[in-house]
Motif scaffolding. Structure first.
Motif, PDB file in Angstrom:
ATOM      1  N   UNK A 122      34.847  42.918  34.559  1.00  0.00           N
ATOM      2  CA  UNK A 122      34.358  44.549  33.889  1.00  0.00           C
ATOM      3  C   UNK A 122      35.759  45.123  35.374  1.00  0.00           C
ATOM      4  N   UNK A 123      36.203  45.078  35.849  1.00  0.00           N
ATOM      5  CA  UNK A 123      36.944  44.949  36.539  1.00  0.00           C
ATOM      6  C   UNK A 123      37.183  46.760  37.294  1.00  0.00           C
ATOM      7  N   UNK A 124      34.726  47.115  37.870  1.00  0.00           N
ATOM      8  CA  UNK A 124      34.689  47.573  38.039  1.00  0.00           C
ATOM      9  C   UNK A 124      35.217  48.060  39.647  1.00  0.00           C
ATOM     10  N   UNK A 125      35.618  46.523  40.201  1.00  0.00           N
ATOM     11  CA  UNK A 125      35.488  46.785  41.980  1.00  0.00           C
ATOM     12  C   UNK A 125      37.164  46.409  41.713  1.00  0.00           C
ATOM     13  N   UNK A 126      38.155  46.886  42.813  1.00  0.00           N
ATOM     14  CA  UNK A 126      39.272  46.829  42.375  1.00  0.00           C
ATOM     15  C   UNK A 126      39.889  45.945  42.836  1.00  0.00           C
ATOM     16  N   UNK A 127      40.893  45.689  43.065  1.00  0.00           N
ATOM     17  CA  UNK A 127      41.982  44.612  42.390  1.00  0.00           C
ATOM     18  C   UNK A 127      42.726  44.549  43.569  1.00  0.00           C
ATOM     19  N   UNK A 128      43.938  45.248  44.258  1.00  0.00           N
ATOM     20  CA  UNK A 128      44.043  45.949  45.395  1.00  0.00           C
ATOM     21  C   UNK A 128      43.023  45.475  46.864  1.00  0.00           C
ATOM     22  N   UNK A 129      44.108  44.573  46.818  1.00  0.00           N
ATOM     23  CA  UNK A 129      43.393  43.879  48.850  1.00  0.00           C
ATOM     24  C   UNK A 129      43.077  45.044  49.505  1.00  0.00           C
ATOM     25  N   UNK A 130      44.114  46.110  49.720  1.00  0.00           N
ATOM     26  CA  UNK A 130      43.534  46.704  50.326  1.00  0.00           C
ATOM     27  C   UNK A 130      42.717  47.883  50.325  1.00  0.00           C
ATOM     28  N   UNK A 131      42.382  47.866  48.710  1.00  0.00           N
ATOM     29  CA  UNK A 131      41.178  48.674  48.565  1.00  0.00           C
ATOM     30  C   UNK A 131      40.036  48.556  48.951  1.00  0.00           C
ATOM     31  N   UNK A 132      39.134  48.797  49.462  1.00  0.00           N
ATOM     32  CA  UNK A 132      37.313  49.101  49.894  1.00  0.00           C
ATOM     33  C   UNK A 132      36.981  48.835  48.623  1.00  0.00           C
ATOM     34  N   UNK A 133      36.235  47.479  48.443  1.00  0.00           N
ATOM     35  CA  UNK A 133      35.249  46.869  47.657  1.00  0.00           C
ATOM     36  C   UNK A 133      35.857  45.729  47.333  1.00  0.00           C
ATOM     37  N   UNK A 134      37.616  45.315  48.270  1.00  0.00           N
ATOM     38  CA  UNK A 134      37.934  43.905  46.296  1.00  0.00           C
ATOM     39  C   UNK A 134      37.047  43.421  47.246  1.00  0.00           C
ATOM     40  N   UNK A 135      36.502  42.657  48.588  1.00  0.00           N
ATOM     41  CA  UNK A 135      36.675  41.842  49.075  1.00  0.00           C
ATOM     42  C   UNK A 135      34.622  41.371  48.417  1.00  0.00           C
ATOM     43  N   UNK A 136      34.264  42.334  47.950  1.00  0.00           N
ATOM     44  CA  UNK A 136      33.074  42.085  46.723  1.00  0.00           C
ATOM     45  C   UNK A 136      33.529  41.190  45.252  1.00  0.00           C
ATOM     46  N   UNK A 137      34.821  41.618  45.173  1.00  0.00           N
ATOM     47  CA  UNK A 137      34.863  40.432  43.678  1.00  0.00           C
ATOM     48  C   UNK A 137      34.939  39.318  43.801  1.00  0.00           C
TER      49      UNK A 137
END
Length: 307
Positions: A155-170
């Motif tokens: 659902x793209x609720x987590x950010x797709x930008x690598x530098x954004x917080x929470x990206x690595x939870x994808x």
């Protein structure tokens, strides 16, 4: 050992987005470190086998007590907080949910049974009660957390930008690992090349082996108490330490980059799940010959078998 100046990663590898991981230069950078670990682990494992199979650890048992084991296990576990904190810090919400689910399943829902379909010689197919939350609290929590991350990724609720917080939870950040990995791969000794040995590396690994042996002795006694087995005799502890050294030797030869030892966290799992032989108890609801056998009767202690 790898924190020494000679083994620090070159500056051109700091930016992962600019590194070609399939290039020969990058492959050689990590393989030469693995070869160094191989050699030092194999030499240090010989020391552990000598201590175990010679009976020296049994002789030293008079000097190894709770006041020795407890600080050693604590010091071994303290460095893990950095790794745990860094990984959990990728998304504290998901980490907190996972911890909450583990505590919920293992402490509050452990006595709740779930009906499962079983087959018996007398009753044929019928339902039986199974302590699912008590046996698989960690696995269930991890599965639910991963599914939550998967839904948030789709659902793209987590950010797709690598530098954004929470990206690595994808769940798609390392999707290429599965697609690029071969279906079958047979490891073999020396697969990364001829192992190398250095005095500094051997001394460092031997220090880790000594602390590992002290920790293992504490794990043996803790396991025996949790499963209700007798106190492990000295000859069983000698064999256990020796076999751990043999496992380290094989791990070093195959180039796994680590040794083998008893794991204090697994002892904690015994206390949480109250399952001594997870393979046997996990298959109990689906095993016809074991129907009607009490759960305690199949909870076999490996320490009892070794002694």
């Amino acid at each position: 050992m790898l924190s020494l100046p000679a083994w620090r990663c070159p500056e051109w590898t700091f930016n992962a987005s600019l590194v070609n991981t399939s290039s020969p230069e990058f492959t050689e950078e990590w393989q030469k470190r693995i070869r160094e670990l191989q050699g030092t682990i194999m030499v240090a494992s010989c020391v552990q086998m000598l201590v175990g199979f010679s009976g020296l650890i049994g002789f030293l048992m008079r000097f190894i007590g709770p006041l020795t084991i407890a600080p050693t296990i604590s010091l071994v576990a303290l460095p893990l907080f950095d790794s745990a904190g860094n990984d959990a810090g990728n998304h504290w919400g998901i980490a907190a949910m996972t911890i909450f689910l583990i505590v919920l399943f293992s402490q509050y829902l452990k006595n709740i049974t779930v009906p499962v379909l079983v087959y018996g010689q007398k009753k044929k197919f019928h339902t039986s009660k199974f302590h699912l939350f008590q046996v698989f609290p960690v696995l269930l929590a991890l599965c639910i957390s991963w599914l939550t991350c998967f839904v948030l990724t789709v659902t793209d609720a987590l950010p797709s930008a690598p530098a954004a917080y929470g990206h690595w939870a994808r769940t798609d950040t390392k999707g290429s690992v599965l697609s690029q990995a071969p279906w079958f791969r047979v490891p073999y000794p020396g697969q990364w090349g001829l192992p190398t040995i250095s005095l500094a590396g051997v001394c460092g690994i031997i220090a880790g082996v000594i602390s590992s042996m002290v920790e293992s002795v504490g794990d043996y006694y803790a396991c025996a108490r949790l499963v209700g087995a007798p106190t492990p005799p000295r000859h069983a502890i000698n064999r256990g330490i020796g076999i751990e050294g043999l496992g380290c030797l094989l791990a070093g030869a195959w180039g796994t980059g680590n040794g083998t030892t008893s794991y204090s966290e697994n002892v904690g799992v015994l206390g949480i799940t109250q399952v001594r032989l997870q393979v046997g108890v996990g298959c109990l609801p689906f095993w016809p010959q074991l129907e009607g056998v009490r759960k305690r009767e199949v909870e076999v202690s490996q320490l009892t078998l070794c002694s």
